[in-house]
Design a protein around this motif. Structure first.
Motif, short mmCIF file in Angstrom:
data_model
loop_
_atom_site.label_atom_id
_atom_site.label_comp_id
_atom_site.label_asym_id
_atom_site.label_seq_id
_atom_site.Cartn_x
_atom_site.Cartn_y
_atom_site.Cartn_z
N UNK A 149 54.13 59.43 47.11
CA UNK A 149 55.25 60.33 47.33
C UNK A 149 56.05 59.88 48.54
N UNK A 150 57.38 59.93 48.43
CA UNK A 150 58.26 59.66 49.57
C UNK A 150 59.23 60.82 49.73
N UNK A 151 59.49 61.20 50.98
CA UNK A 151 60.48 62.23 51.28
C UNK A 151 61.63 61.58 52.04
N UNK A 152 62.85 61.73 51.51
CA UNK A 152 64.04 61.12 52.09
C UNK A 152 64.99 62.18 52.62
N UNK A 153 65.62 61.84 53.75
CA UNK A 153 66.77 62.60 54.23
C UNK A 153 68.01 61.83 53.78
#
Length: 752
Positions: free
Chosen positions: A333-337
């Motif tokens: 999982x990756x969380x991007x702004x």
């Protein structure tokens, strides 16, 4: 996407993970060696015979009174709730729990446009407008089309969102001046000030392109129904675009049931066609777009999408998008702004697992003004972690050999965080407070199931509580947990069910000596000198839970009232224990779960009031699959079993759910072969009742047809019930009651 779905209007209220299994035996568990047991008692004066099968099972009749559609209001001091008669939205004060006004009333509408009912509502952030809807037409489990209206609180007038047909997924802007919605897979914006209603997309096409709302697989497996998001200043609109053109089409015959208003009108049955990605087949392709309201331009965000986007939201300031991506194996999982203007994405957080990442964990996220809080199982249990918007972890908020199950928010005044957790054991839920020093305390240190709906400033909350013997109660509490006012105690309901069979909790060991949480329900007129048939009820799907200390009146209680001992265990793979416990079933579903259910059945069958020659099992959906695997296992103790809507081969189920736990068939050929119930039919020596709805869009009727075809081919005798026109949860008419009448009849034949 939903154009030809209108014939399938069943309300789908149960997750695939809601399956039932039952064990029938007479048991006095006190003093049994190797077991720890908690016995709960509820006083009552009614006779069990006074309760009907409808009282136990019929939707709407077997549930306690609930608060209708409660919404915290932006002032932090009040909340709104639909009135008992459903004709108004009333305002209540937290500090007294008393009604202090009315936000909306059908009888108070001014002007020419009127409505005579509404099914739900949304209040704008400034409290000046209310989005209302009625004439709901179900699509899938959660999604629907409806007629939407906007109510002006100051003027007491209504406006239609659109005059051009039913809408889907309507979202009110923060200032209440605009509504974005979907029709025919395109997004429209209705500007209430100017009376305009214009599309912002044009490529929407049934079974090809969907804008704004999700496809079947995202709705069912990620819980994503609507991806339309207004920016904080309402100058832009973010949404996801779903391209399902490469997803294989699934078609089934749609027979009308006699629940339909015109059941004899389909001389030729219709067909329902939609996109359904099976394990190993192409998935829907997704991207994120942002539409600028002022210049009417749309940009595609530059996000490195591996396969899925299970979440998009604006950050606490409402200016940057926070986008999660997930690989197809669902272990990265990756969380991007994301800057909506430049489209540039910056990765803030990365999470990996040696098995799978659970949506209920990573979707437990809250974006504040200067930081965000997210759930993670990196420690082996689900806990909360706080990050700033540069991706720096500020602190781990919770820790211990227990799990956080919901995050409610942070008080700006005190710095305390509030959540729900299993601090008193996996079968319980407590609302907890985490203070600025990291000290965790339960707001009410009692066993049972507790949840909270906090005010916008976190100073108050409405507490919902029940346990296995106490129907749901509602009360207003302050931030310390002290009760301000009891809103509903369901005393009359509790009196009605006082004589119903009671649930008792215990632990039993599997073949490896590991403790499993369990419950047992004895007949209301239980006599320890008699020997009763046993029915094991189960779901046992990954991350699921059947053994929970909460009120839930359902069919297993009815079966217990007819003379069965009913029992359930949460074996390996189930949730709310350690990550290791759940991960043990990875890539070989059905193996350890069946072993654990059989071990529990043998334990219960050994009790002096259980007849070991009359043992059965029952399950729905994943639980139905477990029934098939257990009846076909070597040395199975079961004489008979009931499988409702079972998956019979994981190659026949959807990609997101199946691959999360099994990888693809191409990656795990041996696992799919050993996990297929179709490959174990030769071991079936018990009597089987298999049932399915013919219009099940979740676990297709095809599963049951394939399995019964194999049994016929092998010369095995079985019982089958097809429910024409019904879906997975059997939410229409009296289907659930008839289901349990059929189960009761079947069990009388083979277990009594």
């Amino acid at each position: 996407m939903y154009g030809n779905r209108q014939t399938l209007r069943a309300a789908c209220n149960f997750r695939k993970v809601l399956l039932i299994a039952i064990n029938f035996k007479d048991m006095d568990l006190k003093g049994i060696a190797g077991c720890s047991i908690v016995t709960l008692a509820l006083a009552g004066s009614l006779n069990a015979s006074a309760l009907t099968i409808e009282d136990y099972i019929a939707p709407g009749k077997n549930s306690p009174v609930a608060i209708k559609e409660m919404r915290p209001l932006s002032d932090g001091l009040t909340y709104a709730a639909i009135s008992e008669d459903g004709r108004s939205i009333d305002i209540f004060e937290y500090k007294t729990g008393k009604k202090i006004g009315t936000l909306f009333s059908i009888d108070g509408i001014k002007g020419d446009l009127k409505i005579d009912s509404f099914d739900g509502y949304q209040v704008s952030d400034n409290g000046k407008k209310i989005l209302l809807w009625n004439n709901v037409d179900k699509i899938y489990r959660h999604s629907f089309t409806a007629q939407y209206f906007v109510y002006d609180v100051m003027r007491s007038t209504l406006k239609r969102v659109s005059e051009s047909g039913a809408q889907r997924g309507a979202v009110l802007s923060h200032d209440g001046r605009m509504v974005a919605y979907v029709r025919d897979n395109n997004i429209f914006i209705s500007n209430l000030d100017y009376g305009t209603d214009k599309p912002i997309t044009s490529d929407g096409e049934i079974n090809r392109i969907i804008n704004g709302v999700s496809d079947w697989s995202y709705e069912e497996e990620f819980g994503v129904v609507n991806t339309i998001r207004w920016s904080g200043d309402d100058t832009s609109l973010a949404y996801m675009r779903f391209d399902e053109s490469e997803v294989p089409t699934y078609t089934f015959d749609n027979y009308k049931s006699f629940c339909d208003s015109n059941p004899l009108s389909d001389v030729y049955p219709s067909q329902y066609t939609y996109k359904y990605p099976l394990a190993g087949y192409p998935n829907v392709k997704v991207d994120v777009k942002v539409y600028n309201i002022d210049n009417r331009t749309t940009k595609t965000m530059d996000i490195p999408v591996e396969s899925y986007i299970p979440s998009i939201e604006y950050d606490g300031s409402g200016s940057n998008l926070m986008v999660m991506t997930l690989n197809r194996d669902q272990n990265h999982l990756c969380l991007y702004k994301v800057n909506p203007g430049s489209t540039v994405a910056t990765m803030l957080l990365e999470e990996r697992s040696n098995a799978w990442l659970s949506p209920s964990i990573y979707q437990m996220v809250s974006y504040g003004k200067s930081s965000f809080v997210i759930g993670s199982e990196r420690s082996g249990y689900c806990h909360l972690y706080e990050y700033d918007y540069n991706g720096n972890m500020l602190r781990q908020l919770s820790k211990g050999d227990w799990n956080v199950t919901q995050y409610y928010g942070k008080s700006a005044k005190t710095g305390c965080h509030y959540a729900q957790a299993t601090v008193r054991g996996a079968i319980n839920r407590n609302v907890i407070r985490i203070d600025a020093k990291g000290v965790v305390s339960a707001m009410n240190n009692v066993d049972g199931f507790e949840s909270a709906s906090f005010s916008s400033n976190m100073d108050y909350y409405v507490r919902t509580y029940s346990n296995a013997l106490t129907p749901t109660t509602y009360s207003v509490c302050d931030s310390s947990g002290a009760v301000i006012k009891e809103l509903e105690n369901n005393a009359a309901y509790a009196a009605k069910y006082a004589s119903a069979p009671k649930k008792e909790f215990l632990t039993v060991k599997n073949a490896n000596g590991e403790e499993m949480n369990a419950y047992i329900i004895k007949p209301a007129d239980f006599d320890g000198s008699k020997r009763y048939p046993l029915l094991m009820t189960q779901y046992n799907g990954p991350d699921s839970q059947e053994v929970a200390n909460r009120w839930k009146m359902e069919g297993v209680y009815y079966l217990a009232s007819t003379g069965y001992v009913v029992a359930a265990v949460d074996g390996r793979g189930t949730g709310y224990r350690s990550r290791e416990w759940a991960n043990s079933v990875y890539r070989h579903l059905g193996e350890y779960e069946a072993q654990d259910q059989i071990a529990a059945a043998r334990y219960f069958a050994s009790l002096p009031y259980v007849d070991a020659a009359r043992v059965g099992c029952f399950g729905w959906s994943y639980g139905g699959y477990m029934t098939l695997m257990e009846l076909s296992s070597a040395n199975s103790p079961f004489k008979a079993g009931v499988a409702m809507a079972p998956v019979t081969d994981w190659r026949y189920y959807d990609s997101i759910y199946t691959e999360r736990y099994m990888s693809t068939p191409q990656q795990n050929e041996g696992g799919y072969a050993s996990s297929s119930a179709l490959n174990h039919t030769s071991g079936m020596n018990a009597r089987l009742l298999i049932m399915s709805g013919t219009s099940d869009d979740n676990v297709h009727f095809y599963n049951t047809l394939k399995y019964t075809s194999k049994l016929n081919y092998e010369g095995k005798v079985f019982d089958m019930m097809a429910l024409a026109g019904f879906e997975h949860s059997l939410g229409m008419c009296n289907a659930r009651v008839m289901l349990f009448r059929k189960i009761e009849d079947f069990l009388k034949t083979y277990l009594k």
